[in-house]
Design a protein around this motif. Structure first.
Motif, short mmCIF file in Angstrom:
data_model
loop_
_atom_site.label_atom_id
_atom_site.label_comp_id
_atom_site.label_asym_id
_atom_site.label_seq_id
_atom_site.Cartn_x
_atom_site.Cartn_y
_atom_site.Cartn_z
N GLU A 156 0.84 -1.20 0.00
CA GLU A 156 0.00 0.00 0.00
C GLU A 156 0.88 1.25 0.00
O GLU A 156 1.77 1.39 0.84
N THR A 157 0.62 2.13 -0.93
CA THR A 157 1.34 3.40 -1.01
C THR A 157 0.38 4.52 -0.63
O THR A 157 -0.57 4.81 -1.38
N ALA A 158 0.61 5.12 0.50
CA ALA A 158 -0.26 6.20 0.99
C ALA A 158 0.40 7.54 0.67
O ALA A 158 1.52 7.82 1.12
N ARG A 159 -0.27 8.38 -0.12
CA ARG A 159 0.24 9.72 -0.45
C ARG A 159 -0.52 10.74 0.41
O ARG A 159 -1.71 11.03 0.17
N LEU A 160 0.15 11.23 1.39
CA LEU A 160 -0.49 12.16 2.33
C LEU A 160 -0.73 13.52 1.67
O LEU A 160 0.12 14.03 0.94
N LYS A 161 -1.90 14.06 1.93
CA LYS A 161 -2.24 15.42 1.48
C LYS A 161 -2.10 16.38 2.64
O LYS A 161 -2.62 16.13 3.73
N LYS A 162 -1.37 17.45 2.42
CA LYS A 162 -1.20 18.47 3.45
C LYS A 162 -1.48 19.84 2.87
O LYS A 162 -1.21 20.10 1.71
N SER A 163 -2.04 20.67 3.71
CA SER A 163 -2.35 22.04 3.28
C SER A 163 -1.53 23.03 4.09
O SER A 163 -1.24 22.82 5.27
N CYS A 164 -1.17 24.10 3.41
CA CYS A 164 -0.38 25.15 4.06
C CYS A 164 -1.30 25.98 4.97
O CYS A 164 -2.40 26.39 4.58
N ARG A 165 -0.84 26.23 6.20
CA ARG A 165 -1.64 27.00 7.15
C ARG A 165 -1.73 28.47 6.76
O ARG A 165 -2.60 29.20 7.23
N PRO A 173 2.75 14.30 -2.58
CA PRO A 173 3.77 13.71 -3.46
C PRO A 173 3.14 13.07 -4.69
O PRO A 173 2.00 12.61 -4.67
N GLU A 174 3.90 13.04 -5.77
CA GLU A 174 3.42 12.40 -6.99
C GLU A 174 3.37 10.88 -6.79
O GLU A 174 4.16 10.30 -6.05
N ALA A 175 2.45 10.27 -7.47
CA ALA A 175 2.32 8.81 -7.39
C ALA A 175 3.52 8.15 -8.09
O ALA A 175 3.94 8.60 -9.16
N PRO A 176 4.09 7.12 -7.49
CA PRO A 176 5.21 6.43 -8.15
C PRO A 176 4.75 5.75 -9.43
O PRO A 176 3.59 5.35 -9.57
N SER A 177 5.67 5.64 -10.37
CA SER A 177 5.33 5.01 -11.65
C SER A 177 5.09 3.52 -11.47
O SER A 177 5.60 2.89 -10.53
N GLY A 183 -2.36 -0.56 -13.45
CA GLY A 183 -2.41 -1.98 -13.13
C GLY A 183 -1.97 -2.23 -11.70
O GLY A 183 -1.25 -1.44 -11.09
N MET A 184 -2.37 -3.36 -11.16
CA MET A 184 -2.07 -3.70 -9.77
C MET A 184 -0.78 -4.52 -9.64
O MET A 184 -0.29 -4.72 -8.54
N ALA A 185 -0.23 -5.00 -10.75
CA ALA A 185 0.93 -5.89 -10.71
C ALA A 185 2.21 -5.11 -10.47
O ALA A 185 2.48 -4.11 -11.15
N GLY A 186 3.02 -5.59 -9.53
CA GLY A 186 4.34 -5.01 -9.30
C GLY A 186 5.37 -5.63 -10.22
O GLY A 186 5.12 -6.61 -10.93
N THR A 187 6.57 -5.08 -10.18
CA THR A 187 7.63 -5.56 -11.08
C THR A 187 8.01 -7.01 -10.78
O THR A 187 8.23 -7.81 -11.69
#
Length: 357
Positions: A156-165, A173-177, A183-187
């Protein structure tokens, strides 16, 4: 195994029946052993004869026959091992006085990089007989080669969203390629599927069954899509390998037939819809004469065996080509418009030998 005297009956008639039964079983096993030995010897002789004909005509058919015989020989040896699990026990044939030799078992060769796990069995610090202190005088070490089953895992790759106060800007962060878009298959999984299908010859429907036993049901249609998309991802790499191979100054070339499905043949009334295609291989291996380049092979597929195929594959090749006398290679050996010969022929002695043997 001979039963202990304490459990043998005292009745002479029962003992006599037991002896007769054991003698019958020994005779049956001895007969089976002789049949297995004769079958193994016969298969070995047939395989040896076929291997001597390996450089004769139709060597590809001989190779397939050798493979089938070796599979049969393997099954026979498995049956022998199942009948007598211990390879160290010699079988005595009392009837003719022949003692068969024990089965040969090769010791596995384990690489130094193979992980090792050490289990220590300690008798403790006190003598179990008198209670005195124990001192270490040595150890006996035995090895068992075990297998750790492959397993699937979900990353599971969780990309946290944060907002500037201060300015309320959203930052994430950008999603990894991924090797397969969306697709769901890893290398690692894709590599395993491709190697299993194309190197270990495990069909995708069987891989589906294997994955299901591990708790993941991957439909066959999905496996097919993943294979096609993975091939597309690897295509630039195969192109680079081909370009690198044809830069060599000496190549070995050959082609082999392969059955290809053609829907047009079904439409033409041929129920199987199968025709013969070709896999062309070009090998570079300078190691026998001290070359420094690593060995490599480039493969091409063609639906037929026309000469234009190798001529297209080796259009940029300059050097010596060792191949059979197939007519499709001849145009490569001809000089160009300026009279320059770019490819020199080196005839294959194995193919030439077929004309005499």
């Amino acid at each position: 195994m001979t039963p202990a005297p304490a459990i043998l009956p005292d009745d002479p008639d029962i003992l006599r029946d037991m002896i007769v039964s054991l003698q019958t079983e020994v005779a049956r096993l001895s007969a089976s052993a002789r049949v297995y030995a004769a079958l193994v010897q016969s298969l070995k002789i047939r395989i040896a004869r076929l291997q001597k004909q390996k450089f004769g005509a139709s060597s590809e058919k001989i190779d397939r026959e050798i493979e089938q015989l070796e599979l049969l020989l393997e099954d026979v040896k498995i049956a022998i091992a199942a009948a007598d699990p211990s390879p160290d026990i010699r079988e005595h044939d009392v009837s003719d006085g022949v003692v068969s030799s024990p089965r040969q078992r090769g010791k596995p060769k384990v690489s130094d990089t193979t992980p090792r796990e050490r289990l220590v069995l300690d008798p403790g610090e006190a003598c179990p007989a008198c209670g005195g202190p124990l001192r270490l005088v040595g150890e006996d070490v035995t090895e068992i080669l075990d297998f750790i089953a492959a397993k699937l895992k979900v990353v599971e790759t969780a990309r946290l969203k944060k907002s500037c106060r201060h300015c309320e800007t959203l930052v994430q962060p950008e999603a990894p390629s991924r090797p397969v878009p969306r697709g769901m298959a890893g290398t690692g999984l894709l590599a395993h599927i491709l190697v299993s299908k194309f190197d270990d010859h495990i069909p995708l429907y069987r891989q589906n069954e294997i994955f299901a036993r591990q708790g993941v049901d991957i439909p066959r249609s999905t496996l097919i899509d993943w294979c096609g998309q993975a091939v597309a991802v690897l295509r630039p790499l195969t192109d680079l390998i081909r370009q690198d191979v044809v830069k060599a100054d000496l190549l070995h070339a050959d082609d082999t037939p392969i059955q290809v499905l053609d829907p047009r043949l079904r439409q033409a009334g041929k129920p199987r819809g199968v025709k013969e295609g070709r896999i062309w291989s070009y090998l570079r291996d300078p190691r026998p004469w001290g070359g420094s380049d690593p060995p490599a092979v480039a493969y091409w597929f063609s639906p037929d065996r026309k000469g234009i195929n190798p001529q297209t594959h080796l259009a940029q090749f300059r050097g010596i080509l060792q191949a059979d006398a197939y007519a499709g290679f001849r145009d490569l050996y001809k000089p160009d418009a300026t009279g320059t010969v770019h490819v020199r022929e080196a005839a294959c002695w194995a193919h030439l030998r077929r004309a005499f043997h």
